[in-house]
Design an enzyme around this catalytic site. Structure first.
Site, PDB file in Angstrom:
ATOM      1  N   CYS A   1       0.804  -1.218   0.000  1.00 32.75           N
ATOM      2  CA  CYS A   1       0.000   0.000   0.000  1.00 32.75           C
ATOM      3  C   CYS A   1       0.841   1.273   0.000  1.00 32.75           C
ATOM      4  O   CYS A   1       0.322   2.348  -0.293  1.00 32.75           O
ATOM      5  CB  CYS A   1      -0.934  -0.001   1.209  1.00 32.75           C
ATOM      6  SG  CYS A   1      -2.153  -1.339   1.185  1.00 32.75           S
ATOM      7  N   ALA A   2       2.118   1.173   0.324  1.00 31.39           N
ATOM      8  CA  ALA A   2       2.995   2.348   0.282  1.00 31.39           C
ATOM      9  C   ALA A   2       3.459   2.664  -1.127  1.00 31.39           C
ATOM     10  O   ALA A   2       4.051   3.726  -1.365  1.00 31.39           O
ATOM     11  CB  ALA A   2       4.208   2.131   1.186  1.00 31.39           C
TER      12      ALA A   2
END
Length: 372
Positions: free
Chosen positions: A138-139
């Site tokens: 998700c980063a």
């Protein structure tokens, strides 16, 4: 100066509501000793709708890792071109003007990367550089923006295309019945996004500084166990509290840039769950309204991994954008625990070429002072 232009977003046509999710959880896990807790946790996410790349019946019937990865590749090749074309149009660029393609995805695997197929199939130059990012989860949306910024600082007349393709539903594992896994089954959704970072001109967020931070000794908090059946998502119960550790990182980067968080105008952050947004309000002393675009993404799409920041940013554009020179922040959070953060100001109209080059020369001279 590098400008992040309006993203293009696409979601698959198959929709599942929260009520359908709850009904499935009750039926599928009727004898689970913590079923009621799981149902409450799913309700507390606030995720009302999610989009799936396959009908729910196919999603629940696990055909094996090989078949799922074949679905990933086929669906990516079917759906990515449309968001790429729209992103290029939004930025008023052509495939021949793109110098780097950053492709981010953590929900399927291809080698060569989809970047090679995009270049060959959509009219990009053979010289176009490729940067696939597969393991930042998700980063990766924030990381893609930051690496595009870095590239445009190094090559000021360049343009970068970012593509995110996340089919989280292809990672559903029916044998994973821990509370964290069952919560994830009601949280994640599927989406695709694309955006162009222009080295010169463009309307959007002028990228002025970026930074990355790894929280020490937390690499097992968010992880994949890669098994014969595919990617098994593992979520530690400590993850919801990570904003207490990461909020100071955001504050420090903003302070380093000479700005103040309370005086900033917009925030686009990865909405992995409601606790992230609630805690950022608390630790940054900001009203919930400042995270309304990220909250809307979570409510209407679920956690769509690296595409969250692009979907939330697209909502800001849909709302008319920000005022000229408005100060903003973009942040992605993911495995590691990793934060990728960017700060910049809004450009209503593209900078003239001469002005843009002057600012780029200032960036190169200042080094860390402007590019993180």
């Amino acid at each position: 100066m590098a400008t992040l232009c309006r993203p293009a977003i696409a979601v698959p046509e198959h929709v599942i509501t929260m009520q359908q999710t709850l009904d499935l959880a009750r039926e599928t896990h009727a004898g689970h000793p913590q079923r009621d807790l799981v149902l409450r946790l799913i309700q507390n996410t606030g995720v009302q709708t999610r989009h799936l790349v396959q009908p729910i019946e196919k999603t629940l019937a696990h055909p094996g890792f090989e078949v799922r990865n074949q679905v990933y590749e086929a669906e990516a090749k079917t759906r990515v071109p449309e968001v790429v074309r729209r992103a290029l149009a939004n930025a008023e660029t052509e495939p021949s003007e793109i110098d780097l393609i950053v492709y981010v995805s953590c929900t399927g695997f291809m080698m060569p990367s989809l970047t090679a197929w995009i270049i060959n199939s959509m009219g990009f130059r053979p010289e176009t550089r490729q940067l696939p990012i597969a393991q930042l989860g998700c980063a990766a949306g924030g990381a893609a923006i930051n690496r595009a910024h870095d590239f445009c600082v190094a090559y000021p007349d360049s343009n970068v295309l970012i593509v995110s393709c996340e089919f989280c539903s292809l990672c559903y594992q029916p044998t994973d019945i821990g509370v964290g896994s069952l919560l994830s089954n009601g949280l994640f959704g599927d989406a695709l996004s694309a955006a162009v970072v222009r080295g010169q001109g463009g309307t959007g967020m002028r990228l002025e500084r970026n930074g990355s931070h790894l929280v020490p000794d937390t690499e097992d908090w968010i992880s994949y166990a890669v098994r014969d059946t595919g990617f098994h998502f593992q979520l530690d119960k400590r993850v919801p509290g990570t904003m207490e550790m990461l909020a100071p990182v955001l504050l420090d980067l903003v302070d380093l840039h000479g700005w103040s968080v309370p005086n900033m105008d917009f925030f686009i952050v990865h909405a992995g769950g409601p606790r992230i947004l609630d805690d950022l309000c608390h630790f940054l002393d900001l009203p919930p309204e400042m995270f309304r675009y990220s909250r809307a993404t979570l409510t209407e799409r679920g956690n769509i991994a690296s595409s969250v920041v692009f979907d939330a940013l697209a909502r800001l554009f849909d709302d008319g954008g920000a005022a000229e020179s408005a100060q903003g922040l973009i942040a992605g959070f993911g495995p590691g625990i990793t934060a990728e953060v960017a700060v910049g100001s809004w450009a209503k109209e593209g900078l003239g070429a001469d002005v843009g080059r002057d600012l780029d020369e200032l960036e190169l001279t200042a080094g860390v002072a402007l590019s993180g």
